[in-house]
Design an enzyme around this catalytic site. Structure first.
Site, mmCIF file in Angstrom:
data_model
loop_
_atom_site.group_PDB
_atom_site.id
_atom_site.type_symbol
_atom_site.label_atom_id
_atom_site.label_comp_id
_atom_site.label_asym_id
_atom_site.label_seq_id
_atom_site.Cartn_x
_atom_site.Cartn_y
_atom_site.Cartn_z
ATOM 1 N N SER A 99 50.336 37.683 107.040
ATOM 2 C CA SER A 99 50.538 38.912 106.266
ATOM 3 C C SER A 99 50.163 38.796 104.788
ATOM 4 C CB SER A 99 51.992 39.378 106.390
ATOM 5 O OG SER A 99 52.865 38.491 105.731
ATOM 6 N N LYS A 130 56.387 38.293 100.324
ATOM 7 C CA LYS A 130 55.694 39.577 100.149
ATOM 8 C C LYS A 130 55.406 39.822 98.671
ATOM 9 C CE LYS A 130 56.377 40.623 104.493
ATOM 10 N NZ LYS A 130 55.331 40.308 105.417
#
Length: 135
Positions: free
Chosen positions: A47, A84
């Site tokens: 990701s 993230k």
């Protein structure tokens, strides 16, 4: 590969490492700014490939650095550790990998920022000691 040219009749030649000189680099000095406030984690998944963090990379995380927006963070989101991009103004977690949707933090979410990723180290080959440490 170090190119070495040796002509016929020569019985020996200087070592390719003869011109090697040790650089005055210390990885701790380069990578660790706040020794008591830092930890190392390992990235899992794809990701974060959009910012150059790949599956298996080591993440050097600093708890003492001043936050900005967006930062790459390691956080505990609803009991799961995540890495993230964190847009603090919009309260959104962004995964810059392919086919990843932003996650808007809501009232029901439990979110605790553990630290900011200040460096990542690409692991091309794992040693036995590193495998044991990361277990």
């Amino acid at each position: 590969m170090i190119p070495v040219i040796a002509q016929a009749g020569i019985t020996g030649f200087e070592s390719p490492a003869a011109e090697y000189r040790q650089l005055g680099l210390d990885l701790d000095e380069l990578l660790i700014d706040h020794p008591t406030a830092m930890f190392i984690g390992q990235a899992q998944g794809e990701s974060m490939t959009g910012v150059g963090i790949f599956d298996g990379d080591l993440l050097i995380v600093d708890r003492a650095v001043a936050p900005t927006s967006p930062d790459v963070v390691v956080a505990n989101l609803n009991g799961v550790f995540v890495c993230k991009l964190f847009d603090r103004k919009a309260m959104v977690l962004v995964s810059p990998g392919k086919h990843q949707q932003p996650y808007v933090l809501g009232e029901g979410d439990t979110f605790e920022e553990e630290g900011i990723v200040v460096h990542s180290v690409r692991m091309h080959r794992y040693t036995r000691q590193l495998r044991q440490c990361l277990r």
